[in-house]
Design a protein around this motif. Structure first.
Motif, PDB file in Angstrom:
ATOM      1  N   ALA A  72      47.225  72.283 -46.919  1.00 23.63           N
ATOM      2  CA  ALA A  72      47.670  70.980 -46.422  1.00 23.63           C
ATOM      3  C   ALA A  72      47.398  70.866 -44.925  1.00 23.63           C
ATOM      4  O   ALA A  72      46.902  69.836 -44.443  1.00 23.63           O
ATOM      5  CB  ALA A  72      49.142  70.774 -46.726  1.00 23.63           C
ATOM      6  N   LEU A  73      47.682  71.952 -44.198  1.00 23.24           N
ATOM      7  CA  LEU A  73      47.471  71.914 -42.746  1.00 23.24           C
ATOM      8  C   LEU A  73      45.977  71.810 -42.410  1.00 23.24           C
ATOM      9  O   LEU A  73      45.579  71.076 -41.519  1.00 23.24           O
ATOM     10  CB  LEU A  73      48.081  73.148 -42.078  1.00 23.24           C
ATOM     11  CG  LEU A  73      49.616  73.162 -42.013  1.00 23.24           C
ATOM     12  CD1 LEU A  73      50.128  74.528 -41.543  1.00 23.24           C
ATOM     13  CD2 LEU A  73      50.133  72.063 -41.084  1.00 23.24           C
ATOM     14  N   LYS A  74      45.182  72.551 -43.158  1.00 24.38           N
ATOM     15  CA  LYS A  74      43.727  72.525 -42.930  1.00 24.38           C
ATOM     16  C   LYS A  74      43.217  71.103 -43.091  1.00 24.38           C
ATOM     17  O   LYS A  74      42.451  70.580 -42.289  1.00 24.38           O
ATOM     18  CB  LYS A  74      43.015  73.413 -43.953  1.00 24.38           C
ATOM     19  CG  LYS A  74      42.760  74.816 -43.489  1.00 24.38           C
ATOM     20  CD  LYS A  74      41.845  75.470 -44.516  1.00 24.38           C
ATOM     21  CE  LYS A  74      41.571  76.915 -44.198  1.00 24.38           C
ATOM     22  NZ  LYS A  74      40.934  77.564 -45.330  1.00 24.38           N
ATOM     23  N   GLU A  75      43.637  70.468 -44.157  1.00 26.37           N
ATOM     24  CA  GLU A  75      43.200  69.100 -44.480  1.00 26.37           C
ATOM     25  C   GLU A  75      43.603  68.151 -43.360  1.00 26.37           C
ATOM     26  O   GLU A  75      42.824  67.322 -42.901  1.00 26.37           O
ATOM     27  CB  GLU A  75      43.831  68.698 -45.816  1.00 26.37           C
ATOM     28  CG  GLU A  75      43.240  67.472 -46.504  1.00 26.37           C
ATOM     29  CD  GLU A  75      41.735  67.597 -46.722  1.00 26.37           C
ATOM     30  OE1 GLU A  75      41.076  66.558 -46.517  1.00 26.37           O
ATOM     31  OE2 GLU A  75      41.222  68.688 -47.067  1.00 26.37           O
ATOM     32  N   LYS A  76      44.847  68.361 -42.883  1.00 25.63           N
ATOM     33  CA  LYS A  76      45.376  67.475 -41.845  1.00 25.63           C
ATOM     34  C   LYS A  76      44.520  67.558 -40.571  1.00 25.63           C
ATOM     35  O   LYS A  76      44.135  66.542 -40.004  1.00 25.63           O
ATOM     36  CB  LYS A  76      46.822  67.895 -41.537  1.00 25.63           C
ATOM     37  CG  LYS A  76      47.481  67.120 -40.436  1.00 25.63           C
ATOM     38  CD  LYS A  76      48.942  67.532 -40.327  1.00 25.63           C
ATOM     39  CE  LYS A  76      49.443  67.338 -38.904  1.00 25.63           C
ATOM     40  NZ  LYS A  76      50.718  68.016 -38.701  1.00 25.63           N
TER      41      LYS A  76
END
Ligand code: DAH
Length: 340
Positions: A72-76
């Motif tokens: 999720a953080l990577k995508e963000k």
């Protein structure tokens, strides 16, 4: 062991990243080969057998949570840092939505309607379940008239006065009963006949009826209207030919041929070498029909014509088997894509 797992879970859940670099550091710290989750999995060996099920489930959940958080953080950050370009390209052409196409009979029906509406014909409608009067008697075809044999009729067994209409000529009667002349109308619709189904006949098909009533309407008007129609439908070079015929509701009556649109009248297998193909019946409305519909035949006269939509469609598109129109085979229907 359980405490360690809970602590790490808490650490994962509360972690907040400032950049994609800190996400990567976090991933290494938690999930890499030397990461904390991996270490805990290594310790799992020493867990007492009776605790294994519970601890194993906790460990798996921990690993999933960590992976989800990292993803999720990577995508963000990916979205933030490249302005959303890599995941959402607004310049891409939209995916085409597969569109249906009109049924060939609808295409031709619409063309016929369009051609006649350009010379002032309105469209009128009538019921497909008809009474004897509108389908036969008012059209000069009383019960004992031999012309009834021309059209094998579906009668209701309980009430033989009610029929499935055998012809759209029935709409003529409705219109004349309800409208004061001048009348200029066409009536497309479905008709039914008790026929064996074959490549050339069906128990249901479609017709278009035409009717023009006014003072002083002549056979010349009929010819001119039909010549105009034939040229619009089959091309400017089309010729027409009228042959004497009989219909109970017209006097005089004719059948109309057009010069074969394929060989231009030279003779081919479509026109069976004749150079002409029959497309409709027509005539001057019999004064008795006008009187049946309360129109004064001393003041008014008119012409009428009727054609089969299947017949015109088969000619236009060289369809050899009438049954294809009713089978809903996509391979057949997909070939017609006019959007009119
Ligand atoms: N109703 C006739 C039929 O089904 C077709 C027809 C012929 C209609 C001549 C007409 C006409 O209006 O004048 O065979």
């Amino acid at each position: 062991m359980k405490n360690k797992i809970e602590e790490l879970l808490n650490e994962i859940e509360t972690f907040a990243a400032e950049s994609s670099e800190s996400v990567e550091e976090f991933r290494i710290k938690i999930l890499s080969k030397k990461g904390k989750v991996t270490e805990l999995f290594a310790e799992f060996k020493s867990v007492a057998p009776e605790m294994r099920k519970e601890v194993g489930e906790m460990l798996n959940e921990l690993k999933n949570k960590a992976q989800e958080k990292v993803n999720a953080l990577k995508e963000k950050f990916k979205y933030k840092e490249d302005g959303g370009k890599s995941s959402l390209d607004l310049t891409l052409p939209a995916e085409l939505v597969a569109m249906g196409s009109r049924h060939p009979l609808s295409i031709v029906r619409n063309q016929i309607v369009d051609i006649f509406s350009r010379i002032g014909f309105t469209i009128s409608d009538g019921p497909e379940i008809e009474d004897d009067w509108h389908n036969f008697t008012a059209l000069n075809t009383p019960a004992d008239h031999p012309a009834r044999d021309m059209q094998d009729t579906f009668y209701l067994s309980e009430n033989p006065d009610i029929v499935l209409r055998t012809q759209t000529s029935s709409v003529q009667v409705h219109v004349m009963e309800n409208t004061k002349p001048p009348i200029r109308t066409i009536s497309p619709g479905r008709v039914y006949r008790n026929e064996a189904i074959s490549a050339r006949a069906h128990c249901q098909f479609h017709q278009v009826e035409g009717l023009y009533i006014d003072k002083g309407v002549s056979f010349a008007d009929l010819k001119q209207a039909l010549l105009y129609f034939s040229k619009e439908m089959f091309g400017e070079e089309t010729k027409i030919r009228l042959r004497p015929s009989f219909f109970p509701f017209t006097e005089i009556s004719a059948e109309m041929d057009i010069s074969c649109p394929f060989c231009k009248g030279n003779g081919c297998n479509i026109c069976k070498g004749a150079g002409w193909v029959e497309i409709l019946g027509c005539g001057l409305v019999d004064p008795a029909v006008l009187e049946n519909c309360k129109i004064d035949s001393k003041i008014y006269s008119g012409f009428a014509f009727g054609m089969g939509i299947e017949r015109i469609t088969m000619l236009k598109y060289q369809v050899k088997d009438l049954r294809l129109f009713f089978e809903n085979d996509m391979r057949f229907l997909k070939q017609f894509n006019a959007v009119i």
